[in-house]
Design a protein around this motif. Structure first.
Motif, short mmCIF file in Angstrom:
data_model
loop_
_atom_site.label_atom_id
_atom_site.label_comp_id
_atom_site.label_asym_id
_atom_site.label_seq_id
_atom_site.Cartn_x
_atom_site.Cartn_y
_atom_site.Cartn_z
N ASP A 106 -1.99 0.02 -7.89
CA ASP A 106 -2.46 0.22 -9.26
C ASP A 106 -1.29 0.36 -10.23
O ASP A 106 -1.26 -0.30 -11.27
CB ASP A 106 -3.33 1.48 -9.31
CG ASP A 106 -4.30 1.45 -10.48
OD1 ASP A 106 -4.02 0.72 -11.43
OD2 ASP A 106 -5.32 2.16 -10.43
N ILE A 160 -1.88 3.90 -5.60
CA ILE A 160 -2.80 2.91 -5.03
C ILE A 160 -4.23 3.42 -5.20
O ILE A 160 -4.47 4.64 -5.18
CB ILE A 160 -2.49 2.64 -3.54
CG1 ILE A 160 -2.60 3.91 -2.69
CG2 ILE A 160 -1.11 2.03 -3.38
CD1 ILE A 160 -2.43 3.68 -1.20
N GLU A 204 -0.77 -6.38 0.43
CA GLU A 204 -0.93 -4.97 0.80
C GLU A 204 0.41 -4.30 1.12
O GLU A 204 0.45 -3.20 1.68
CB GLU A 204 -1.86 -4.85 2.01
CG GLU A 204 -3.28 -5.31 1.74
CD GLU A 204 -4.14 -5.33 2.99
OE1 GLU A 204 -3.57 -5.20 4.10
OE2 GLU A 204 -5.35 -5.48 2.87
N ILE A 259 -10.42 -0.10 -3.67
CA ILE A 259 -11.07 -1.25 -4.34
C ILE A 259 -12.58 -1.02 -4.41
O ILE A 259 -13.19 -0.61 -3.42
CB ILE A 259 -10.77 -2.56 -3.58
CG1 ILE A 259 -9.26 -2.80 -3.54
CG2 ILE A 259 -11.49 -3.75 -4.22
CD1 ILE A 259 -8.84 -3.96 -2.65
N TYR A 284 -7.44 -0.88 -0.24
CA TYR A 284 -6.71 -0.30 -1.37
C TYR A 284 -5.89 -1.38 -2.06
O TYR A 284 -5.52 -2.39 -1.45
CB TYR A 284 -5.78 0.82 -0.90
CG TYR A 284 -6.47 2.15 -0.66
CD1 TYR A 284 -6.38 3.17 -1.60
CD2 TYR A 284 -7.20 2.36 0.50
CE1 TYR A 284 -7.01 4.39 -1.38
CE2 TYR A 284 -7.84 3.57 0.72
CZ TYR A 284 -7.73 4.59 -0.21
OH TYR A 284 -8.36 5.79 0.00
N LYS A 285 -5.57 -1.14 -3.31
CA LYS A 285 -4.71 -2.05 -4.06
C LYS A 285 -3.64 -1.23 -4.80
O LYS A 285 -3.81 -0.04 -5.06
CB LYS A 285 -5.52 -2.87 -5.07
CG LYS A 285 -6.12 -2.02 -6.17
CD LYS A 285 -6.81 -2.86 -7.23
CE LYS A 285 -7.34 -1.98 -8.37
NZ LYS A 285 -7.95 -2.77 -9.46
#
Length: 630
Positions: free
Chosen positions: A563, A627, A587, A630, A560-561
């Motif tokens: 956002d 989040i 992260e 990706i 996950y990133k």
């Protein structure tokens, strides 16, 4: 002749009915926000001599709903110096029809203290009515004769919210030949006024049509809103001990000679106790060691014996039995310090949520609690002697920010207790939180509390581990914990700091939005509701300043990133400030929240401004982090 008799009978019936107080006769403005309406509250006080006051009391109270039942309970305090007679209670229905009459035999007889009573001379007769329907009215009257003339009650409209007064009157007749002083304290907010009539040795004070104070958010306590009249005799009696009360010096020397000096008695066993402590270091170090020794040895139990309940227990009695009330424990602590060669002052204070101080310009007997003050070159040390858990040189929120009667052989000095700033009433949270792909979070946290926030968290003392977990879960119920465990609880009684760690897990913290998850930036937050009030009648009071600092580190799942994250926020107001900042690192994201609220009394016109400030804080605490996979 028959016509005259009939007219007389009708007139008598009319007078009788008028005295039964039908509810329909209550003005509408007195019903607003009221659970009870005091229809009349009449007192006649006859001061006959230095050791005799005779009172006649008559109170008529209409109870409008079940919330008013407790306010209509008939209480009659008495003791060995105060006799009671001519008790009458009559109960009427809504129309004024008599339901029943009662007398002294219908009253219960109890110790006049509701906490930790062991033995006491102070008693109270109590009658509590269980109604069949509402509204109803209780007409309650009695007479008393009191040998203690040091206490003449203040005349106030009422003492609680949601109570209104139709008519109140206090007549005081002084035939004793002793100077009687009185002082009217007007309402700071022009809520109502007291009328004064008469002259010389006979005066009457009265209130009429005083509306109820609604128990709305942040309302000051009635004692701060309403006027009052205070009375004091220049010469008085307390349980056979007579004195003069012309100034604080007179009264202080009498107090010291009659209530402190007689119990300032050490014994060989007390001397041995202090010697065994092997005191070393500074005065502060010695006082701390003695204080914490005293805490470990004693517990609080109310004792109301000796000179009207105002004379402390003998220190040797406390020493042997290991208990005492605020007077006895404070005197015991003072005696221990005396043996160590450390002077201290016995202090009388008004303990309560509202900070009520003694009037420097109107000396009179008062207060409801005793504490100890130790003067040192570095400042005063304050000791609360009734708690086994509270920290050294720390006063709780019920005794800060007011003055005390500090008593010594030369008289009384009025001294202010500490005022804790927002920075001193502090909470720190440091949370490390891992977000799961199943929308759950698991976390660890460390918590730190000082000042009044230390006081609130003393409730964890004495609880079992399971009880602590449940109490913490309830405190932070906004998280809907699946599990929580408090660990490493420490009450630092040297520094007045409580710390603990906690591990927790909660489900459904995040919400899904396609391939994304959204979660709150501040997981532990206030869910208070702040409502605007366009028709507020009275000012509002923030009783304690405080400052909260939260540092929250989130770790998001692999893959996950971040956002979207909110912008940094900085709010400022006369009521305090609020900062919320975000710092991303791979992260992880660190959220820092800081809020400060300033104590004070504020005008009613600013209430909605304050509500707006607190609502903004709640909205910003609800800021969301997004989040995305990706």
């Amino acid at each position: 002749m028959m016509k005259i008799l009939l007219l007389g009978a009708l007139s008598t019936a009319s007078i009788y009915f008028a005295q039964t107080f039908p509810v329909s006769a209550i003005p509408e403005n007195l019903k607003k926000n009221a659970d009870v309406v005091v229809r009349k509250d009449f007192t006649i006080a006859r001061i006959n001599k230095v050791d005799e006051i005779k009172y006649q009391y008559n109170t008529v109270t209409t109870v409008l709903n079940k919330d008013g039942n407790e306010k209509a309970i008939a209480y009659i305090p008495y003791d060995k110096t105060r006799s009671i007679s001519n008790i009458k209670v009559t109960i009427y229905d809504e129309s004024g029809k008599k339901l029943k009459s009662l007398s002294k035999s219908d009253f219960g007889d109890f110790a006049n203290n509701n906490q930790g009573v062991f033995y006491s001379d102070n008693r109270v007769l109590v009658f509590s009515y269980t109604p069949v329907q509402y509204p109803y009215t209780i007409d309650f009257s009695y007479e008393s004769e009191d040998q203690n003339t040091i206490f003449i009650p203040d005349f106030v409209p009422f003492t609680s919210t949601n109570t209104s007064l139709e008519e109140g009157e206090f007549k005081i007749i002084n035939s004793s030949g002793i100077d009687l002083r009185s002082k009217i304290y007007p309402s700071k907010y022009n809520y109502t006024t007291v009328a004064e009539s008469g002259s010389g040795n006979e005066k009457t004070y009265s209130y009429k049509n005083v509306p109820a104070i609604d128990d709305v958010s942040l309302i000051p306590q009635p004692v701060k809103i309403l006027p009052k009249v205070s009375f004091v005799l220049a010469k008085f009696n307390l349980a056979g001990k007579q004195g003069t009360l012309n100034n604080w010096t007179d009264f202080g020397t009498w107090y010291y000679k009659n209530l402190i000096e007689p119990v300032a008695v050490s014994t060989p066993s007390i001397k041995a106790e202090v010697a065994a402590l092997q005191l070393q270091g500074s005065v502060e170090d010695k006082v701390r060691k003695i204080y914490q020794y005293m805490q470990a040895k004693t517990r609080y139990i109310y004792v109301g014996l000796g000179i009207g309940g105002w004379l402390p227990m003998m220190p040797e009695e406390v020493n042997k039995k290991g208990y005492g009330d605020c007077k006895g424990l404070t005197n015991y602590m003072k005696t221990l310090l005396d043996e160590a060669g450390i002077p201290s002052n016995y202090c009388v204070i008004n303990s309560g949520l509202s900070s009520v101080s003694f009037d420097p310009d109107f000396p009179k007997m008062g207060g409801n609690h005793a504490i100890l003050m130790v003067p040192t070159e570095k400042g005063n040390i304050w000791l609360e002697n009734t708690s086994q858990q509270i920290a050294f040189n720390h006063l709780g929120y019920s005794t800060t920010d007011r003055n005390v009667l500090s008593i010594n052989k030369n008289g009384i000095e009025l001294i202010n207790t500490p005022v804790y700033s927002a920075e001193q009433n502090k909470e720190k949270q440091k949370l490390t939180i891992k977000i799961g792909e199943d929308n759950s979070i698991t976390g660890e946290g460390s918590f730190y509390y000082t000042g009044s926030q230390y006081d609130y968290n003393l409730r964890f003392m004495g609880l079992t581990p399971t009880e602590r977990n449940e109490a913490l879960k309830k405190s932070f119920d906004v998280l809907n914990f699946e599990k929580v465990e408090m660990k490493n609880f420490v009450n630092d009684r040297d520094k007045a700091v409580i710390t603990f760690d906690a591990g927790f897990k909660t489900n459904n913290f995040c919400k899904n939005a396609g391939n994304s998850m959204i979660f709150r930036a501040v997981p532990i937050f206030s869910d208070n509701v702040y409502k605007a009030d366009e028709n507020r009648d009275l000012p509002f009071e923030i009783r304690q300043s405080f400052e909260d600092e939260y540092e929250i580190g989130f770790t998001i799942p692999k893959g996950y990133k971040f956002d979207e994250t909110p912008d940094n926020i900085n709010l400022k107001s006369e009521f305090g400030y609020y900062n919320l900042t975000f710092a991303k690192n791979g992260e992880e994201i660190k959220v820092v929240r800081k809020v400060q609220i300033n104590k004070g009394a504020y005008p009613k016109e600013k209430y909605n401004e304050y509500v707006g400030f607190r609502r903004k804080i709640i909205n910003l605490d609800n800021s969301k982090i997004l989040i995305t996979k990706i």
